[in-house]
Design an enzyme around this catalytic site. Structure first.
Site, short mmCIF file in Angstrom:
data_model
loop_
_atom_site.label_atom_id
_atom_site.label_comp_id
_atom_site.label_asym_id
_atom_site.label_seq_id
_atom_site.Cartn_x
_atom_site.Cartn_y
_atom_site.Cartn_z
N HIS A 50 0.85 -1.17 0.00
CA HIS A 50 0.00 0.00 0.00
C HIS A 50 0.89 1.24 0.00
CE1 HIS A 50 1.11 0.25 4.21
NE2 HIS A 50 0.63 -0.96 4.42
P1 TYD Z 1 -1.33 -2.62 8.06
O1 TYD Z 1 -0.68 -1.28 8.10
O2 TYD Z 1 -2.34 -2.87 7.01
O3 TYD Z 1 -0.25 -3.78 7.96
P2 TYD Z 1 1.02 -3.89 6.96
O4 TYD Z 1 2.18 -3.78 7.82
O5 TYD Z 1 0.96 -5.22 6.32
O6 TYD Z 1 0.94 -2.80 6.00
O7 TYD Z 1 -1.95 -2.89 9.49
C1 TYD Z 1 -2.52 -4.13 9.83
C2 TYD Z 1 -3.62 -3.89 10.86
O8 TYD Z 1 -3.07 -3.32 12.05
C3 TYD Z 1 -4.70 -2.94 10.39
O9 TYD Z 1 -5.94 -3.58 10.56
C4 TYD Z 1 -4.67 -1.75 11.31
C5 TYD Z 1 -3.78 -2.16 12.45
N1 TYD Z 1 -2.83 -1.08 12.82
C6 TYD Z 1 -3.10 -0.27 13.90
O10 TYD Z 1 -4.13 -0.41 14.58
N2 TYD Z 1 -2.21 0.70 14.24
C7 TYD Z 1 -1.08 0.90 13.53
O11 TYD Z 1 -0.28 1.80 13.87
C8 TYD Z 1 -0.81 0.07 12.39
C9 TYD Z 1 0.41 0.27 11.54
C10 TYD Z 1 -1.72 -0.91 12.07
#
Ligand code: TYD
Length: 135
Positions: A50
């Site tokens: 993303h």
């Molecule tokens: P996401 O940023 O989509 O993961 P990736 O590292 O694969 O990009 O985050 C995964 C899940 O964690 C999403 O449902 C939201 C939660 N999350 C939080 O609650 N706080 C945060 O600071 C982050 C980064 C994620």
């Protein structure tokens, strides 16, 4: 993509074990609002995929190694992070994937904003459109 850079952190070498650190805006080119980490990643898994509209990030491999693949809609670059005393500065509006995690690796990520799901662009075509519109 030209703003992306590896930032080397201070290293205090010591026979008892080494120490590194960063402080708000001194080593990191933004105001730190949030820190999160990714760990226990099963072999072959992929994180990220993303872009962020506003968030700038600084990514460190605190333990082990992984690749950060960045794409600006035209070019792609891959950084292998494998040291706890340096990290990668990733400005906003870049598509990123974190992949190729080694066993027991820990990715520490520092963000310029508090968590906001509206800051995510999760569709690559939408990302390219947004970049084009903002340029
Ligand atoms: P996401 O940023 O989509 O993961 P990736 O590292 O694969 O990009 O985050 C995964 C899940 O964690 C999403 O449902 C939201 C939660 N999350 C939080 O609650 N706080 C945060 O600071 C982050 C980064 C994620």
């Amino acid at each position: 993509m030209d703003k992306v850079k590896i930032i080397e952190l201070p290293k205090v070498l010591d026979k008892r074990g080494n120490l590194s650190f960063f402080e708000n805006t001194k080593q990191i080119p933004f105001d730190i609002k949030r820190v999160y980490w990714i760990y226990d990643v099963p072999g072959g898994e992929l994180r990220g995929s993303h872009a962020f509209k506003k968030s700038h990030e600084f990514i460190i491999a605190l333990s082990g190694s992984f690749d950060v693949v960045l794409n600006n809609g035209e070019d792609e670059v891959k950084y292998n992070l494998n040291r706890s005393y340096k990290g990668l500065y990733v400005p906003n509006l870049l598509w990123r994937k974190l992949e190729n995690f080694s066993t027991n690796s820990v990715a520490l990520i520092v963000s310029s904003i508090e968590y906001d799901k509206k800051d995510y662009i999760r569709d690559f075509e939408q990302f390219k459109k947004t970049r084009y519109e903002i340029k």
